[in-house]
Design a protein around this motif. Structure first.
Motif, PDB file in Angstrom:
ATOM      1  N   ARG A 106      -8.651 -15.910   8.394  1.00 28.58           N
ATOM      2  CA  ARG A 106      -9.190 -15.091   7.304  1.00 28.58           C
ATOM      3  C   ARG A 106      -9.509 -13.717   7.865  1.00 28.58           C
ATOM      4  NH1 ARG A 106     -14.866 -15.050   8.203  1.00 28.58           N
ATOM      5  NH2 ARG A 106     -15.503 -16.644   9.686  1.00 28.58           N
ATOM      6  N   SER A 107      -9.740 -12.748   6.989  1.00 29.21           N
ATOM      7  CA  SER A 107     -10.199 -11.431   7.451  1.00 29.21           C
ATOM      8  C   SER A 107     -11.276 -10.937   6.500  1.00 29.21           C
ATOM      9  CB  SER A 107      -9.039 -10.440   7.528  1.00 29.21           C
ATOM     10  OG  SER A 107      -8.555 -10.138   6.238  1.00 29.21           O
ATOM     11  N   ASN A 108     -12.250 -11.770   6.206  1.00 25.24           N
ATOM     12  CA  ASN A 108     -13.290 -11.406   5.240  1.00 25.24           C
ATOM     13  C   ASN A 108     -14.574 -10.973   5.935  1.00 25.24           C
ATOM     14  OD1 ASN A 108     -13.802 -13.931   6.188  1.00 25.24           O
ATOM     15  ND2 ASN A 108     -14.084 -14.905   4.207  1.00 25.24           N
ATOM     16  N   TYR A 109     -14.465  -9.872   6.669  1.00 20.65           N
ATOM     17  CA  TYR A 109     -15.623  -9.313   7.366  1.00 20.65           C
ATOM     18  C   TYR A 109     -16.129  -8.083   6.622  1.00 20.65           C
ATOM     19  CZ  TYR A 109     -15.146 -12.439  11.338  1.00 20.65           C
ATOM     20  OH  TYR A 109     -15.109 -13.559  12.134  1.00 20.65           O
ATOM     21  N   LEU A 110     -17.334  -7.654   6.979  1.00 18.81           N
ATOM     22  CA  LEU A 110     -17.972  -6.550   6.266  1.00 18.81           C
ATOM     23  C   LEU A 110     -17.908  -5.235   7.043  1.00 18.81           C
ATOM     24  CD1 LEU A 110     -19.879  -5.498   3.970  1.00 18.81           C
ATOM     25  CD2 LEU A 110     -21.782  -6.239   5.406  1.00 18.81           C
ATOM     26  N   ARG A 119     -24.132 -12.971  -4.857  1.00 16.89           N
ATOM     27  CA  ARG A 119     -22.998 -12.335  -5.535  1.00 16.89           C
ATOM     28  C   ARG A 119     -22.941 -10.852  -5.181  1.00 16.89           C
ATOM     29  NH1 ARG A 119     -24.004 -13.445 -10.421  1.00 16.89           N
ATOM     30  NH2 ARG A 119     -22.623 -15.216 -10.745  1.00 16.89           N
ATOM     31  N   ASP A 120     -24.104 -10.185  -5.189  1.00 23.42           N
ATOM     32  CA  ASP A 120     -24.135  -8.767  -4.829  1.00 23.42           C
ATOM     33  C   ASP A 120     -23.587  -8.561  -3.416  1.00 23.42           C
ATOM     34  OD1 ASP A 120     -25.242  -8.232  -7.261  1.00 23.42           O
ATOM     35  OD2 ASP A 120     -27.293  -8.002  -6.526  1.00 23.42           O
ATOM     36  N   ALA A 121     -24.025  -9.417  -2.494  1.00 23.12           N
ATOM     37  CA  ALA A 121     -23.584  -9.284  -1.102  1.00 23.12           C
ATOM     38  C   ALA A 121     -22.075  -9.518  -0.992  1.00 23.12           C
ATOM     39  CB  ALA A 121     -24.349 -10.273  -0.219  1.00 23.12           C
ATOM     40  N   PHE A 122     -21.561 -10.486  -1.740  1.00 20.21           N
ATOM     41  CA  PHE A 122     -20.134 -10.793  -1.646  1.00 20.21           C
ATOM     42  C   PHE A 122     -19.279  -9.718  -2.317  1.00 20.21           C
ATOM     43  CE2 PHE A 122     -19.789 -15.619  -0.627  1.00 20.21           C
ATOM     44  CZ  PHE A 122     -20.602 -15.422   0.473  1.00 20.21           C
ATOM     45  N   ILE A 123     -19.810  -9.106  -3.384  1.00 20.78           N
ATOM     46  CA  ILE A 123     -19.086  -7.983  -3.997  1.00 20.78           C
ATOM     47  C   ILE A 123     -18.964  -6.841  -2.983  1.00 20.78           C
ATOM     48  CG2 ILE A 123     -19.259  -6.165  -5.750  1.00 20.78           C
ATOM     49  CD1 ILE A 123     -20.507  -8.300  -7.614  1.00 20.78           C
ATOM     50  N   ARG A 124     -20.057  -6.589  -2.284  1.00 18.61           N
ATOM     51  CA  ARG A 124     -20.035  -5.539  -1.268  1.00 18.61           C
ATOM     52  C   ARG A 124     -19.022  -5.874  -0.172  1.00 18.61           C
ATOM     53  NH1 ARG A 124     -24.534  -4.540   3.187  1.00 18.61           N
ATOM     54  NH2 ARG A 124     -23.853  -2.546   3.987  1.00 18.61           N
ATOM     55  N   ARG A 125     -19.039  -7.127   0.263  1.00 19.92           N
ATOM     56  CA  ARG A 125     -18.101  -7.551   1.296  1.00 19.92           C
ATOM     57  C   ARG A 125     -16.652  -7.439   0.800  1.00 19.92           C
ATOM     58  NH1 ARG A 125     -18.161 -11.847   5.584  1.00 19.92           N
ATOM     59  NH2 ARG A 125     -20.385 -11.782   5.262  1.00 19.92           N
ATOM     60  N   GLY A 126     -16.421  -7.870  -0.435  1.00 20.58           N
ATOM     61  CA  GLY A 126     -15.070  -7.790  -1.000  1.00 20.58           C
ATOM     62  C   GLY A 126     -14.584  -6.353  -1.074  1.00 20.58           C
ATOM     63  N   ASN A 127     -15.477  -5.440  -1.460  1.00 20.96           N
ATOM     64  CA  ASN A 127     -15.091  -4.030  -1.515  1.00 20.96           C
ATOM     65  C   ASN A 127     -14.766  -3.497  -0.126  1.00 20.96           C
ATOM     66  OD1 ASN A 127     -15.254  -3.726  -4.299  1.00 20.96           O
ATOM     67  ND2 ASN A 127     -17.436  -3.224  -4.256  1.00 20.96           N
ATOM     68  N   ASN A 187     -10.404  -1.708   3.541  1.00 22.64           N
ATOM     69  CA  ASN A 187      -9.713  -1.803   4.822  1.00 22.64           C
ATOM     70  C   ASN A 187      -8.330  -2.444   4.694  1.00 22.64           C
ATOM     71  OD1 ASN A 187     -11.457  -0.790   7.107  1.00 22.64           O
ATOM     72  ND2 ASN A 187     -12.922  -2.070   6.018  1.00 22.64           N
ATOM     73  N   GLY A 188      -7.828  -2.521   3.473  1.00 23.71           N
ATOM     74  CA  GLY A 188      -6.459  -2.985   3.286  1.00 23.71           C
ATOM     75  C   GLY A 188      -6.305  -4.490   3.181  1.00 23.71           C
ATOM     76  N   ALA A 189      -7.417  -5.235   3.166  1.00 25.92           N
ATOM     77  CA  ALA A 189      -7.326  -6.684   3.001  1.00 25.92           C
ATOM     78  C   ALA A 189      -7.385  -7.015   1.506  1.00 25.92           C
ATOM     79  CB  ALA A 189      -8.458  -7.381   3.749  1.00 25.92           C
ATOM     80  N   ASP A 190      -7.209  -8.267   1.174  1.00 21.59           N
ATOM     81  CA  ASP A 190      -7.285  -8.700  -0.217  1.00 21.59           C
ATOM     82  C   ASP A 190      -8.582  -9.465  -0.437  1.00 21.59           C
ATOM     83  OD1 ASP A 190      -6.173 -10.845   1.426  1.00 21.59           O
ATOM     84  OD2 ASP A 190      -6.101 -11.972  -0.443  1.00 21.59           O
ATOM     85  N   ALA A 191      -9.176  -9.254  -1.591  1.00 15.21           N
ATOM     86  CA  ALA A 191     -10.386  -9.981  -1.956  1.00 15.21           C
ATOM     87  C   ALA A 191     -10.423 -10.084  -3.466  1.00 15.21           C
ATOM     88  CB  ALA A 191     -11.634  -9.267  -1.437  1.00 15.21           C
ATOM     89  N   GLY A 195     -17.386 -17.142  -6.767  1.00 16.95           N
ATOM     90  CA  GLY A 195     -16.858 -17.206  -5.417  1.00 16.95           C
ATOM     91  C   GLY A 195     -16.109 -15.945  -5.050  1.00 16.95           C
ATOM     92  N   LEU A 196     -15.992 -15.719  -3.760  1.00 16.46           N
ATOM     93  CA  LEU A 196     -15.160 -14.632  -3.256  1.00 16.46           C
ATOM     94  C   LEU A 196     -13.964 -15.271  -2.570  1.00 16.46           C
ATOM     95  CD1 LEU A 196     -14.977 -11.512  -2.845  1.00 16.46           C
ATOM     96  CD2 LEU A 196     -15.888 -11.905  -0.564  1.00 16.46           C
ATOM     97  N   ALA A 197     -12.789 -14.982  -3.122  1.00 18.89           N
ATOM     98  CA  ALA A 197     -11.583 -15.607  -2.582  1.00 18.89           C
ATOM     99  C   ALA A 197     -10.784 -14.605  -1.767  1.00 18.89           C
ATOM    100  CB  ALA A 197     -10.715 -16.153  -3.715  1.00 18.89           C
ATOM    101  N   GLN A 198     -10.203 -15.076  -0.670  1.00 19.35           N
ATOM    102  CA  GLN A 198      -9.173 -14.312   0.020  1.00 19.35           C
ATOM    103  C   GLN A 198      -7.916 -15.181   0.020  1.00 19.35           C
ATOM    104  OE1 GLN A 198      -9.570 -13.169   4.221  1.00 19.35           O
ATOM    105  NE2 GLN A 198      -8.358 -11.342   3.788  1.00 19.35           N
ATOM    106  N   ARG A 199      -6.966 -14.796  -0.855  1.00 19.26           N
ATOM    107  CA  ARG A 199      -5.778 -15.640  -1.050  1.00 19.26           C
ATOM    108  C   ARG A 199      -4.889 -15.681   0.182  1.00 19.26           C
ATOM    109  NH1 ARG A 199      -7.272 -18.639  -5.359  1.00 19.26           N
ATOM    110  NH2 ARG A 199      -7.798 -17.355  -7.164  1.00 19.26           N
ATOM    111  N   ARG A 200      -4.926 -14.624   0.996  1.00 13.89           N
ATOM    112  CA  ARG A 200      -4.052 -14.585   2.180  1.00 13.89           C
ATOM    113  C   ARG A 200      -4.638 -15.366   3.359  1.00 13.89           C
ATOM    114  NH1 ARG A 200      -4.672  -9.556   3.620  1.00 13.89           N
ATOM    115  NH2 ARG A 200      -3.037  -9.511   5.183  1.00 13.89           N
ATOM    116  N   GLY A 201      -5.890 -15.803   3.233  1.00 15.32           N
ATOM    117  CA  GLY A 201      -6.448 -16.648   4.277  1.00 15.32           C
ATOM    118  C   GLY A 201      -5.827 -18.027   4.213  1.00 15.32           C
ATOM    119  N   GLY A 202      -6.214 -18.894   5.143  1.00 15.39           N
ATOM    120  CA  GLY A 202      -5.654 -20.240   5.118  1.00 15.39           C
ATOM    121  C   GLY A 202      -5.882 -20.968   6.416  1.00 15.39           C
ATOM    122  N   THR A 203      -4.899 -21.769   6.802  1.00 12.19           N
ATOM    123  CA  THR A 203      -4.999 -22.561   8.025  1.00 12.19           C
ATOM    124  C   THR A 203      -3.707 -22.453   8.834  1.00 12.19           C
ATOM    125  OG1 THR A 203      -4.142 -24.533   6.947  1.00 12.19           O
ATOM    126  CG2 THR A 203      -6.529 -24.259   6.929  1.00 12.19           C
TER     127      THR A 203
END
Lengths: 90, 416
Positions: B80-84, B127-135, B140-144, B171-179
């Protein structure tokens, strides 16, 4: 892990909060310490594989802080002391 | 030998007599340009990118046991690349992009599966924190993607939405993440590096460094002295032990993290789920086992096994979010040793000793970072300057106050 509390006897480690290496008790003297000494104190650790003296806070008990000597490769606890007793000696 | 579908068919028709070993088993040479200590994911990736991107020809990886026997074989396989924070997000997004092209690059099936990761939201503040993280991710060019409760019900109808204490609110989804099949990452990098002439030397333990006048000249090993122009250390949980041989103390504590896998089940969990109210993450492997984990045990440890209080805590998290998990029997559990840094972020930097370089402090997030960690470390070793995505991962950030503390916990490694 069971921690043999000097006052309360054997207690489950889940009652405690782990605070890190016991070297954190040796805080630099605020009047004379340099920035470099504060950096080393705050951020650098020995992190040994083997016997390790460390601080466990008995949050779910008598709220004393213990110095536990524990082997980090086996989790075996070989000594438990009250931090305040050790601190009074030094 | 290149792997391909045609090759599989040809070998199937000819009795599988044409398969050769995936990498050599060489004896160490007396001198290399670059020696990497640590034959895990990061060390092998470093060797691969040194050979394939930076054109280094005389490279060795030395490993005290067998390659891939440490944390690259002990994690929960999530990418995943869901960092802030700015110091982290470009690096992890670079890593996710490398994952996307990994199998073609290596000619190896690492079973990269972008099945998506979903971080669940349980409160308005979250939710507020995850919206900020998603933005931050999108910038930074990732998907959220921010999902409502109704949208998540369509994908994961079995979750415990109406829990009295921790209801799922989105929820905050990152579709390009996975295993990714974790062992195959080590093997794929090893094979690709070996094919470009990298010597992978197993059962070769580093006993010490040869350092003269502030310059590292090579390493003393159980197979004798190996000279090196530059030495790169990538040994994860053993970082403090190794660097102590060079007289260094690190901003790192080693902690044990446990992981679990259930018996094999029919497909039930399409992607990766994380519980936002506790610490629990779960996915389903292609063999059918539910792979899950939670917090580190929280005390210094080099034993690759943990204790029961954390097992209970992890299982409580699982039951809170996904009650049906209680019907699955646990098949295996294990522990790995995490190099927990003082701010929860890694270090890829040169040391104060010339010719000695360090890669570590990955905490429990090292697997997803494997490709970018190898790439950035290779860049540092080849060019003696940090890769553009890893400029913040310096030793001196604790001295200068430039910590990269995603969770805002301060210098308490077991809280990151």
């Amino acid at each position: 892990m069971i921690i043999n509390h000097p006052l309360l006897g054997p207690r489950d480690s889940a009652e405690f909060v782990y605070l890190g290496a016991a070297t954190l008790m040796d805080r630099p003297d605020p009047d004379t310490a340099t920035a470099e000494e504060w950096h080393d104190y705050g951020y650098l650790r020995d992190n040994p594989a083997g016997p390790h003296r460390e601080l466990w806070f008995h949050e779910g008990g008598d709220r004393s802080i213990l110095i536990v000597t524990r082997n980090t490769t086996t989790h075996e606890i070989t000594a438990v002391e009250l931090a305040r007793t050790v601190g009074a000696r030094t | 030998m290149r792997y391909s579908g045609f090759k599989v068919i040809k070998e199937a028709l000819t009795g599988h007599k044409g398969w050769t070993q995936a990498w050599r088993d060489p004896e160490p040479q007396a001198q290399y340009d670059i020696v990497i200590i640590g034959g895990g994911g990061h060390g092998l990736a470093t060797a691969h990118y040194l050979a394939s991107v930076y054109g280094e020809r005389r490279v060795a990886v030395i490993e005290k046991g067998w390659i891939g026997g440490g944390n690259v074989g002990r994690n929960t396989t999530i990418i995943r690349s869901n960092y802030l924070l700015d110091g982290n997000e470009p690096f992890y997004e670079f890593s996710l992009k490398l994952w996307e092209g990994l199998e073609q690059d290596l000619n190896y099936n690492a079973m990269v599966s972008q099945r998506g990761i979903m971080n669940l939201i349980h409160s308005d503040a979250q939710r507020d924190a995850f919206i900020r993280r998603g933005n931050a991710m999108i910038l930074n060019g990732a998907d959220a993607e921010l999902l409502s409760e109704a949208q998540i019900r369509l994908e994961y109808p079995f979750l415990n939405f109406d829990d009295a204490r921790f209801p799922i609110k989105g929820g905050l989804a990152q579709r390009r993440g996975g295993t990714v099949r974790h062992d195959a990452v080590a093997w794929g990098y090893a094979r690709a590096a070996d094919s470009r002439g990298v010597d992978i030397i197993q059962n070769c333990e580093v006993i010490g460094f040869r350092i003269e006048d502030g310059t590292c000249l090579g390493v003393e090993t159980s197979k004798g002295f190996i000279g090196a122009g530059r030495v790169g250390c990538a040994v994860a949980g053993n970082s403090s032990r190794l660097m102590a041989k060079a007289g260094m103390r690190l901003p790192i504590e080693s902690h044990v993290l446990q992981a679990f896998v259930s018996e094999g089940l029919k497909p039930v969990l399409p992607g990766v789920i994380t519980f936002g109210a506790g610490h629990f993450y779960v996915s389903q492997s292609d063999k059918g086992g539910l792979v899950f984990g939670g917090d580190i045990d929280g005390y210094n440890s080099y034993a690759q096994r943990g204790n029961l209080p954390v097992v209970e805590d992890v299982c409580e998290g699982g039951m809170a979010i996904m009650p049906m998990i209680g019907r699955a029997r646990l098949l295996r559990m294990w522990g790995g040793i995490m190099d927990m840094s003082m701010d929860g972020s890694p270090i890829i930097d040169r040391t104060h000793i010339d010719g000695l370089y360090f890669n570590g402090g990955w905490c429990y997030g090292g697997f997803k970072a494997t490709p970018a960690s190898g790439y950035a470390f290779a860049h540092l070793l080849a060019r003696d300057e940090p890769h553009e995505t890893a400029t913040a991962y310096r030793f001196d950030r604790f001295r200068t106050g430039h910590m990269i503390d995603e969770k805002g916990m301060g210098n308490q490694p077991n809280l990151h």
